[in-house]
Design an enzyme around this catalytic site. Structure first.
Site, PDB file in Angstrom:
ATOM      1  N   HIS A  97      -6.843   6.776  12.671  1.00 51.02           N
ATOM      2  CA  HIS A  97      -6.342   5.417  12.446  1.00 51.02           C
ATOM      3  C   HIS A  97      -4.840   5.353  12.243  1.00 51.02           C
ATOM      4  O   HIS A  97      -4.318   4.336  11.816  1.00 51.02           O
ATOM      5  CB  HIS A  97      -7.066   4.786  11.249  1.00 51.02           C
ATOM      6  N   ARG A 128       0.829  -1.210   0.000  1.00 55.25           N
ATOM      7  CA  ARG A 128       0.000   0.000   0.000  1.00 55.25           C
ATOM      8  C   ARG A 128       0.862   1.258   0.000  1.00 55.25           C
ATOM      9  O   ARG A 128       0.523   2.258  -0.641  1.00 55.25           O
ATOM     10  CB  ARG A 128      -0.947  -0.007   1.212  1.00 55.25           C
ATOM     11  N   CYS A 165       7.394   0.239  17.846  1.00 56.34           N
ATOM     12  CA  CYS A 165       7.864  -1.009  18.431  1.00 56.34           C
ATOM     13  C   CYS A 165       6.683  -1.750  19.071  1.00 56.34           C
ATOM     14  O   CYS A 165       5.832  -1.141  19.727  1.00 56.34           O
ATOM     15  CB  CYS A 165       8.933  -0.695  19.476  1.00 56.34           C
ATOM     16  N   GLY A 179     -16.613  11.259   1.810  1.00 52.32           N
ATOM     17  CA  GLY A 179     -15.913  10.079   1.281  1.00 52.32           C
ATOM     18  C   GLY A 179     -15.761   8.942   2.264  1.00 52.32           C
ATOM     19  O   GLY A 179     -14.747   8.251   2.247  1.00 52.32           O
ATOM     20  N   THR A 180     -16.774   8.768   3.121  1.00 48.96           N
ATOM     21  CA  THR A 180     -16.713   7.608   4.015  1.00 48.96           C
ATOM     22  C   THR A 180     -18.005   6.809   3.911  1.00 48.96           C
ATOM     23  O   THR A 180     -19.089   7.385   3.807  1.00 48.96           O
ATOM     24  CB  THR A 180     -16.407   8.009   5.480  1.00 48.96           C
ATOM     25  N   SER A 181     -17.843   5.483   3.960  1.00 50.11           N
ATOM     26  CA  SER A 181     -19.027   4.612   3.847  1.00 50.11           C
ATOM     27  C   SER A 181     -19.772   4.533   5.170  1.00 50.11           C
ATOM     28  O   SER A 181     -20.813   3.895   5.247  1.00 50.11           O
ATOM     29  CB  SER A 181     -18.606   3.211   3.408  1.00 50.11           C
ATOM     30  N   GLN A 217     -10.120   9.237   8.855  1.00 48.02           N
ATOM     31  CA  GLN A 217      -9.905   7.801   9.071  1.00 48.02           C
ATOM     32  C   GLN A 217      -8.760   7.327   8.177  1.00 48.02           C
ATOM     33  O   GLN A 217      -8.364   6.178   8.241  1.00 48.02           O
ATOM     34  CB  GLN A 217     -11.176   7.031   8.700  1.00 48.02           C
ATOM     35  N   ASN A 218      -8.265   8.232   7.337  1.00 48.91           N
ATOM     36  CA  ASN A 218      -7.248   7.829   6.359  1.00 48.91           C
ATOM     37  C   ASN A 218      -5.863   7.807   6.988  1.00 48.91           C
ATOM     38  O   ASN A 218      -5.527   8.657   7.810  1.00 48.91           O
ATOM     39  CB  ASN A 218      -7.252   8.785   5.169  1.00 48.91           C
ATOM     40  N   CYS A 238      13.409  -2.886  16.726  1.00 54.37           N
ATOM     41  CA  CYS A 238      13.517  -1.635  17.492  1.00 54.37           C
ATOM     42  C   CYS A 238      14.960  -1.367  17.939  1.00 54.37           C
ATOM     43  O   CYS A 238      15.622  -2.247  18.487  1.00 54.37           O
ATOM     44  CB  CYS A 238      12.592  -1.738  18.706  1.00 54.37           C
TER      45      CYS A 238
END
Ligand code: OAD
Length: 241
Positions: A120, A71, A128, A189-191, A102-103, A149
């Protein structure tokens, strides 16, 4: 696109505005959404909510990283679109303004927004698994570094909220407080399928905010809104100001 006179008037007069954003605002930047358009993201045969889950960190951290590095590979060439840029300009327009996103793609920040809560987390940050020390990654640092770490030699994981995990402490509380006394609330733009983010609309609505949805498709939350603007965020947002 029909924007009501009422919305234009409230937009002109509001001093406190809250905006919830989801994957759809980044769609025009080339970032795939999770749902919508009849598709749900699948990675190597596994639904995204399974590979992006707390359980997978324990049983297949390498697999989780493979999915996140994939991603990150898509994101490294993506740039903010007119939707992100419009919202970054709104920051100077209203006395109080907050984006709750939320992105995890970081595109609001790249567009210049500063008053933002990344509910999010951020895909270009890791932490770590033991001592929680955080690491920032360069966007083109793929695969990610470090893997272990520096401080305690434990494995490092993406610093994002996965399915089955709590939000970072304090973030949602702050967003709730802000949404509960804003005058104008946008959901863009959110479901509206993932809690607790989706509940912000109800909170704003209950407390008297004028609530607007911007989304080409209807969502389970659509009936809550005072006004639904059906179209792409990048087309509609510049028309509002
Ligand atoms: P979704 O993928 O669930 O929904 C994207 C929404 O954007 C859909 O309703 C689309 O109709 C809409 N959309 C598509 N193109 C658009 C455009 N150009 N302008 C405006 N809207 C558009 O994404 P989210 O609601 O953000 O969580 O998903 C919520 C969470 O589910 C994500 O943060 C992620 C995922 O699991 C985590 O990773 C923890």
């Amino acid at each position: 696109m029909q924007i009501s006179e009422k919305l234009r008037d409230i937009f002109r007069k509001s001093t406190k505005v809250c905006v919830l954003t989801g994957a759809g605002i980044s769609a025009e930047s080339g970032v795939p959404t999770f749902r919508g358009g009849g598709n749900s993201a699948v990675w190597k045969g596994m639904p995204f909510d399974e590979i992006s889950s707390a359980k997978m960190i324990k049983i297949d951290l390498d697999g989780v990283w493979e999915w996140f590095d994939y991603r990150r590979g898509i994101l490294k060439d993506c740039e903010p679109n007119e939707g992100h840029h419009s919202l970054s300009r709104w920051e100077n327009r209203f006395a109080e303004f907050l984006i709750v996103t939320q992105n995890i793609d970081g595109l609001h920040k790249i567009a210049g927004s500063q008053r933002i809560i990344e509910l999010h987390g951020n895909i270009n940050r890791s932490r770590c698994t033991k001592c929680r020390l955080k690491y920032e990654m360069e966007v083109d640092e793929i695969p990610h570094e470090p893997k272990i770490c520096d401080l305690c030699d434990s494995p490092v994981r993406p610093d994002v909220v996965l399915f089955g995990e709590m939000l970072p402490e304090g973030y949602f509380e702050y967003a709730t407080e802000f949404a509960s006394n804003c005058e104008l609330f946008f959901s863009i733009g959110t479901s509206a399928m993932v809690q607790p983010a989706a509940s912000l609309t109800e909170i704003a609505k209950r407390n008297g905010a004028y609530c607007v949805e911007i989304n080409p498709e209807e969502t389970p939350a659509s009936s809550l809104f005072d006004e639904c603007l059906r179209g792409k965020a990048g087309d509609i947002l510049p028309l509002l100001a």
